[in-house]
Design a protein around this motif. Structure first.
Motif, PDB file in Angstrom:
ATOM      1  N   LEU B 246      -0.738  -1.216  10.247  1.00 41.81           N
ATOM      2  CA  LEU B 246      -1.839  -0.332  10.648  1.00 41.81           C
ATOM      3  C   LEU B 246      -1.931   0.878   9.704  1.00 41.81           C
ATOM      4  N   ASP B 247      -0.772   1.345   9.225  1.00 38.22           N
ATOM      5  CA  ASP B 247      -0.779   2.423   8.219  1.00 38.22           C
ATOM      6  C   ASP B 247      -1.523   1.979   6.960  1.00 38.22           C
ATOM      7  N   LEU B 248      -1.241   0.749   6.533  1.00 34.85           N
ATOM      8  CA  LEU B 248      -1.909   0.215   5.334  1.00 34.85           C
ATOM      9  C   LEU B 248      -3.421   0.163   5.538  1.00 34.85           C
ATOM     10  N   ALA B 249      -3.828  -0.182   6.773  1.00 33.81           N
ATOM     11  CA  ALA B 249      -5.264  -0.244   7.083  1.00 33.81           C
ATOM     12  C   ALA B 249      -5.864   1.161   7.059  1.00 33.81           C
ATOM     13  N   ARG B 250      -5.154   2.113   7.639  1.00 32.87           N
ATOM     14  CA  ARG B 250      -5.656   3.504   7.664  1.00 32.87           C
ATOM     15  C   ARG B 250      -5.801   4.058   6.248  1.00 32.87           C
ATOM     16  N   GLU B 251      -4.869   3.611   5.369  1.00 32.27           N
ATOM     17  CA  GLU B 251      -4.935   4.068   3.968  1.00 32.27           C
ATOM     18  C   GLU B 251      -5.954   3.264   3.158  1.00 32.27           C
ATOM     19  N   GLY B 252      -6.595   2.313   3.801  1.00 27.09           N
ATOM     20  CA  GLY B 252      -7.628   1.522   3.131  1.00 27.09           C
ATOM     21  C   GLY B 252      -7.089   0.444   2.219  1.00 27.09           C
ATOM     22  N   LYS B 253      -5.783   0.197   2.254  1.00 23.33           N
ATOM     23  CA  LYS B 253      -5.201  -0.813   1.351  1.00 23.33           C
ATOM     24  C   LYS B 253      -5.473  -2.226   1.857  1.00 23.33           C
ATOM     25  N   ILE B 254      -5.644  -2.366   3.139  1.00 22.54           N
ATOM     26  CA  ILE B 254      -6.146  -3.629   3.697  1.00 22.54           C
ATOM     27  C   ILE B 254      -7.259  -3.263   4.669  1.00 22.54           C
ATOM     28  N   GLN B 258      -8.841  -7.692   8.258  1.00 18.47           N
ATOM     29  CA  GLN B 258      -7.603  -8.413   7.902  1.00 18.47           C
ATOM     30  C   GLN B 258      -6.531  -8.230   8.976  1.00 18.47           C
ATOM     31  N   VAL B 259      -6.433  -7.001   9.500  1.00 12.58           N
ATOM     32  CA  VAL B 259      -5.489  -6.758  10.603  1.00 12.58           C
ATOM     33  C   VAL B 259      -5.857  -7.649  11.787  1.00 12.58           C
ATOM     34  N   ASP B 260      -7.164  -7.665  12.124  1.00 12.62           N
ATOM     35  CA  ASP B 260      -7.604  -8.450  13.286  1.00 12.62           C
ATOM     36  C   ASP B 260      -7.328  -9.947  13.106  1.00 12.62           C
ATOM     37  N   SER B 261      -7.374 -10.405  11.832  1.00 16.04           N
ATOM     38  CA  SER B 261      -7.249 -11.850  11.613  1.00 16.04           C
ATOM     39  C   SER B 261      -5.788 -12.294  11.528  1.00 16.04           C
ATOM     40  N   PHE B 262      -4.870 -11.324  11.482  1.00 15.42           N
ATOM     41  CA  PHE B 262      -3.458 -11.688  11.343  1.00 15.42           C
ATOM     42  C   PHE B 262      -2.720 -11.524  12.667  1.00 15.42           C
TER      43      PHE B 262
END
Lengths: 315, 315
Positions: B246-254, B258-262
């Motif tokens: 979720l940190d990676l998502a917040r930083e825009g790296k993913i 992509q989070v939802d699909s994993f």
């Protein structure tokens, strides 16, 4: 069980993967043997295999491809064997509650590329598959557990190069050669003796592993009686290879000592020689042994150049 | 036999090879389970396994490690099982002509690194080894052919991610999460239902493959009753992983999509839940089921930093 001193060195396994130089992509000549032998194996199963005996002690028929390598050939051969057994099963009209299940063991050296073998298993296969790593010059399976052994172009591999070939003080020192082709009798005899030892170990092991009434079909390179080895297909191939290696030595790209230290760990017996080895061993009866002609090359081989390339690539 | 639609996707196999990130080099926590369970398995064999029954129909004892992966753990476990069976064999003073032989099948997904597994087989092993590629969510062996099933930390892997987790119109849509931890009941239920289906298939398959009188020892992650999942070891690990993603998502790296699909294809039942699944299935009697404490970490783990690293690397 564990690897013994007589185990075939792991460097003798075929090339792995499925790339340009892999065995999987360069084994059509071996594949030709599979196709050519299908009918004969089917006949042997129809005439000689008694499923009533085999299925009286087991609901499963266990089949082994000894020295299977990687690639489509082993799957084609196994499929054909299973179909022949199923036809025989129907022909025998056995009074058994359920159809037998098949378990197939794919055997080759530990260094064989089992990952590629497993990933290319036919998805619609009607058998349980297992891989068995280890040299066929030794035990691979529990006693009395295998119903059908199959092997195609594997038995010519020696468990090791005869030691005396590297002994400078021995009359069998194989100086300036990489094989027994065009070599003195001492060298040929060293190869023949090593082969005989290996076949003895192979037959003893398979005899222990086989159930009573089981069958072994072995397709192996053999020479026609009376034809000099150098004039056979395999002889000519090795002579070409030796001549190339000697050229490299003459050009100084490899040393003479390197040539002397390298000997191909392969031996091709005559049919009579193999027959004597099996009879001397005494564990198996020979129901049929015959020499097939080398047969027609792959239909894509339309000219000498592509045929030459295919022969060079085939192992 | 052939791969079915329910087969576990191949991406779930552990890392191959023996390099820094390989499972072989990063599985000491699983290894701890092997060591911790040795005594209990030995006791179960001594108390419950009747070798007279097993050896009345077979001279070979066939053992399977279901979901073995690669590395030393599977060999240690198998060795310990064989030694326990041999002790029992001597204790029973059976009137049989010869000692049984052992055949061990190492099973994991087809994408498991069997090449590394085979090349690391103990050279002095006292058993015949075979590799069996395929998902344990399906048949792997012929009927009535296996005497002892063993599995260590493998049953928590689902055959697939529950489909509804990816369905935006479903109440089980697992938006913004990678697991069922801290998720609504619908998501937990989707995971639990998928797990139950998988265990049912697993038990049906093993029951067909087992000989009468055989034994199965299954070591699987389970939660203590009454302790919230987020406070268990595995729960905490997945929560840490989720928080990092979720940190990676917040930083825009993913992306959020992509989070939802994993979704992690793993589920950890409670002991009661597993007990109910086994009883409902009805193929096996539970002789003993217990929760072991997580135990002591590897002795090289002398500080929090190395322990944290070991936990992160362990799969």
């Amino acid at each position: 069980m564990g690897d013994s001193a007589s185990t075939t060195p792991e460097l003798y396994a075929m090339n792995g993967g499925d790339g340009r130089f892999s065995y999987a992509k360069n084994s059509f000549l071996q594949g030709h043997n599979v196709t050519a032998s299908k009918g004969k194996i089917g006949e042997a199963i129809a005439e000689k295999l008694d499923l009533e005996i085999l299925l009286s002690t087991s609901k499963t028929i266990r089949i082994v491809d000894v020295g299977c390598s990687v690639g489509p050939n082993t799957f084609l051969a196994i499929q054909s064997i299973i179909e022949s057994i199923e036809r025989k099963y129907q022909a025998q009209e056995l009074n058994i509650n359920q159809k037998p299940e098949f378990q197939v063991f794919f055997n080759d050296l530990t260094s064989n590329d089992f990952n590629t073998l497993f990933s290319s298993l036919p998805p619609d296969r009607q058998y349980f598959a297992a891989g068995v790593p280890g040299s066929f010059h030794g035990r691979l399976f529990p006693e009395g557990s295998i119903h059908f052994f199959y092997s195609c172009i594997a038995l010519h591999i020696l468990s090791k190069v005869p030691e005396e070939l590297l002994d400078k003080s021995s009359p069998s020192w194989n100086r300036g050669r990489i094989h027994y082709i065009n070599a003195p009798d001492e060298v040929v005899n060293a190869y023949a003796t090593q082969y005989a030892k290996g076949i003895e170990i192979f037959l003893d092991a398979r005899a222990k592993e086989m159930v009573p009434g089981g069958m072994a079909v072995m397709i192996f390179p053999a020479n026609p009686t009376g034809i000099p080895y150098s004039q056979t297909f395999t002889g000519a191939m090795f002579e070409l290879l030796e001549s190339s290696i000697l050229d490299l030595a003459r050009e100084g790209k490899i040393s003479e000592a390197q040539v002397d230290s390298f000997n191909l760990p392969m031996y091709v017996p005559s049919l009579e020689e193999m027959m004597e080895l099996v009879q001397k061993n005494g564990c198996f009866d020979i129901e049929k042994m015959e020499l097939t002609s080398p047969g027609v090359l792959h239909e894509s081989m339309t000219n000498t150049s592509s045929m030459g390339k295919a022969i060079v690539m085939h192992e």
